[in-house]
Design a protein around this motif. Structure first.
Motif, PDB file in Angstrom:
ATOM      1  N   GLY A 182     -80.569 -11.384  85.526  1.00  0.00           N
ATOM      2  CA  GLY A 182     -81.399 -12.024  84.502  1.00  0.00           C
ATOM      3  C   GLY A 182     -82.410 -13.015  85.023  1.00  0.00           C
ATOM      4  O   GLY A 182     -83.263 -13.482  84.265  1.00  0.00           O
ATOM      5  N   CYS A 223     -84.202 -11.722  78.922  1.00  0.00           N
ATOM      6  CA  CYS A 223     -83.496 -12.930  78.467  1.00  0.00           C
ATOM      7  C   CYS A 223     -84.359 -13.712  77.477  1.00  0.00           C
ATOM      8  O   CYS A 223     -83.885 -14.131  76.411  1.00  0.00           O
ATOM      9  N   CYS A 240     -76.522 -14.684  81.405  1.00  0.00           N
ATOM     10  CA  CYS A 240     -77.190 -14.130  82.589  1.00  0.00           C
ATOM     11  C   CYS A 240     -76.240 -14.205  83.774  1.00  0.00           C
ATOM     12  O   CYS A 240     -75.625 -15.248  84.023  1.00  0.00           O
TER      13      CYS A 240
END
Length: 332
Positions: A19, A28, A40
Motif C-alpha cells: 500500500g 489506499c 496497509c
C-alpha cells in the motif's frame, strides 16, 4: 479518483498489500476517501512512506510494517478483513533477470503466504495484481485472457504462477479470487528514480532536467499505457461485482490502445513543453533493446467490460496530461 459512483460500501474493511507503492497508495487514498477502513501492509522495500503520510492521522487507516514473506505478518494483516487487494510484489523484468531468487521469494512465496492468510481469515474476495508479462511470446494481438505464450523473464513466470495458485485455491478451498493483468500503469506517485524506474516517470524527469531521454531500441516497440484511475476502477469493480461468473478468473486492465515509445516521448515533449518551451526541442537518443522485452502489447478489454462493467475514462493523452501536471507540481 471518485469511486462513489461504483457503489462501494463504506462499511467494508479492506487490506491493501504494497500500500505504500505507486498503485497501492493510490488505492489506499481512493478507499479512504470513500469512507472505508483501509489496512496497509508494506515493508518499504520499494514503497515510500511519503505516499502514506497524509493518511496516517486518519482513524480509518492502519499501517502494518511487515513482509509478505513472513506468514505471521500476512495472518495479522488479514485478520477481520473483508477484501484483500494484493499489490505487493517486486516488479520489473530487468530486476528479475538480475536477481531471480528474490523476485521468486516475494512474488511467489509471498503470494502463497497471502493466499493462505486470506483463506484462514475467510476474506470475501482476494483480488491480486497480475501482469501483462504473462502473455510472453504470444503473437496474438490484441491480447485475450485465455491465449498466452511462453514467459520471457523470471518476473513473468512469477506472475503466471500467481494465477495458477489463485485458480487452485479457488477450486480447492472455495475462495473467490480475481486477477488483474495490469498493462503499463502510469500516473501520480509513480517513482521516477532508481535503476528499475518505469519509462514514463523516468522520461518525464529527464525532460524536466533538459536531458535527452534514451529509448531502448528504435522506438517502434509499443505498449497499452494505462492511467492509474482506470486501475483503481477495476480494483473497485472487482470488489463490488456480485456476478459469480465474474470471479475466479483474470482480466486485462488497460485502455485498449497501443502507443509506440516514439509517440509517447512526442506527447511528453508536447505536454511538458506547455510548462517549459525548451523541453519541446529536446532530442531523443536510442540505445540497445532490453533483454526480455516484449515488442508490442495491446489488450482486449472486452472481458472486463462484459463481466465487470469496466469503462475506462482515461486514454493515453488524457492520462498523460494529468500525470505531467502532477510531476511538474510535485517533483520539479
Amino acid at each position: 479518483m471518485d469511486i462513489e459512483k461504483l457503489n462501494l460500501s463504506s462499511n467494508y474493511r479492506i487490506l491493501v498489500t504494497g500500500g505504500a507503492g505507486f498503485i497501492g497508495s493510490n488505492l489506499c487514498e481512493a478507499l479512504i476517501n470513500n469512507g472505508n477502513f483501509v489496512r496497509c501492509l508494506d515493508n518499504f522495500a520499494t514503497g515510500k512512506r511519503e505516499n502514506l503520510s497524509h493518511l496516517m492521522s486518519n482513524s480509518n487507516f492502519e499501517l502494518i510494517e511487515g513482509d509478505i514473506r513472513n506468514s505471521k505478518d500476512c495472518q495479522k494483516a488479514c485478520s477481520e478483513i473483508d477484501f484483500v487487494l494484493h499489490q505487493a510484489a517486486l516488479g520489473s523484468v530487468p530486476r528479475s533477470i538480475n536477481d531471480p531468487y528474490t523476485s521468486n521469494e516475494v512474488n511467489v512465496s509471498g503470494f502463497l503466504n497471502m493466499l493462505i492468510a486470506a483463506r484462514d481469515a475467510k476474506v470475501k474476495r482476494f483480488v491480486y495484481a497480475a501482469s501483462s508479462s504473462t502473455y510472453g511470446d504470444s503473437k496474438n494481438m490484441p491480447k485475450i485472457e485465455n491465449i498466452i505464450g511462453s514467459p520471457l523473464s523470471p518476473y513473468a513466470i512469477t506472475k503466471y504462477v500467481n494465477e495458477l495458485y489463485a485458480n487452485v485455491f479457488s477450486k480447492t478451498y472455495g475462495m473467490e479470487t480475481i486477477g488483474l493483468r495490469y498493462f503499463n500503469v502510469f500516473g501520480r506517485k509513480q517513482d521516477p528514480n532508481g535503476a528499475y524506474a518505469a519509462v514514463i516517470p523516468k522520461f518525464v524527469m529527464q525532460l524536466m532536467d533538459h536531458k535527452s531521454p534514451t529509448i531502448n531500441g528504435d522506438g517502434s516497440f509499443s505498449r497499452d499505457f494505462t492511467y492509474i484511475d482506470n486501475v483503481i476502477e477495476m480494483n473497485v469493480r472487482s470488489i463490488t461485482s456480485s456476478n459469480l461468473k465474474a470471479v475466479n478468473t483474470v482480466y486485462n486492465v488497460a485502455y485498449g490502445e497501443r502507443t509506440s515509445l516514439n509517440e509517447l516521448v512526442g506527447l511528453l515533449k508536447q505536454y511538458l513543453g506547455e510548462y517549459d518551451s525548451k523541453i519541446s526541442t529536446i532530442d531523443i537518443t536510442y540505445g540497445p533493446e532490453r533483454k526480455g522485452d516484449v515488442p508490442h502489447s495491446l489488450a482486449s478489454i472486452d472481458k472486463a467490460k462484459k463481466f465487470l462493467g469496466y469503462n475506462p475514462k482515461f486514454d493515453i493523452k488524457h492520462g498523460l496530461k494529468h500525470a505531467v501536471k502532477w510531476y511538474w507540481e510535485n517533483l520539479r
